[in-house]
Design an enzyme around this catalytic site. Sequence first.
Site, short mmCIF file in Angstrom:
data_model
loop_
_atom_site.label_atom_id
_atom_site.label_comp_id
_atom_site.label_asym_id
_atom_site.label_seq_id
_atom_site.Cartn_x
_atom_site.Cartn_y
_atom_site.Cartn_z
N PRO A 2 0.83 -1.20 0.00
CG PRO A 2 -0.57 -1.46 1.83
CD PRO A 2 0.70 -1.96 1.23
CD GLU A 3 2.93 3.43 -4.13
OE1 GLU A 3 3.35 4.59 -4.08
OE2 GLU A 3 3.25 2.63 -5.04
CE LYS A 55 4.76 3.61 1.85
NZ LYS A 55 5.66 2.57 1.35
#
Length: 300
Positions: A2-3, A55
């Site tokens: 995930p970014e 994040k």
Amino acid sequence: MPEGDTIFRAARTLHTALAGQVVTRFETQYAQIARVHHDAPITGRTVERVTARGKHLLMAFSGVGGRQSAADDQSRRLRVDGPMVLRTHMLMTGSWHIYRTGEPWQRSPVSARIVVGTAGFVAVAFAVPVAEFVEAAAMEDAPALARLGPDVLAADFDVDRAVARLAVSTRPTVAEALLDQTAVAGIGNVYKSELLFLATLWPFTPPADVPVASWLRLLRNARTLLQANVVDPRETGVVTYRGMRRTTGRSNPAERLYVYGRQGEPCRTCGSPIQFRHHGEHNRSTYWCPTCQPAPSAAP
Ligand SMILES: [Zn+2]
């Protein structure tokens, strides 16, 4: 992986569903979190807000009985009575899902690490490998957050501070420096390749050799692209985002990225075959155009 934009969207969805609601159900497989819940139950507290920092996803709960702070209450040893923040990090595997009460889950309950339920919704952290409770008052001192560089998606993003940190990065290449969350928070592996293409930088350039103008261009593009991917056309409802990440501004899925995942395919600018290499500490994949992003020796 995930970014920053993925976590930002997840936080916004969770916030829309949970903020202001009283927790009616709380379960976890993590000992530190279970101990806080045992000593000063999370059920009965109010979810105050859910936010993203780089994040990291941060879920803030009120103190027990609406308590503002436990720090000034000498009669209580357990500071966990006060406002607490649940910090989670998805790493490669984790994800938060939100369901309406009674709606079937899309992943196995076996991989549920944390469950936060309210009257209307249940939020489930599946396979989230990093999770801890921190006191809200001490959150900024939590090592994992204190280490973070400026957040590309933050309203007060400080581009000059981010450039200063990136320019002195000890990572061997600009590609690795962009992933260093202590330099700048929120850029992941997909955006890394896309941003280097847009800046026409050879991915293996040492950080010290990157001109300030190129850093500025990289970071301004990072902010523009990540923000474009967090625009939610359905702001009013609680909808789990399943859209595809785009950097080209085109809506055709096959045209949505410039170089990432396009090994051997023609560059959208010059037609050269896109190159691909695994490299660095975590053997991350990097994609680039050898013509638009030439190595120094091949530069005109
Ligand atoms: Zn090219």
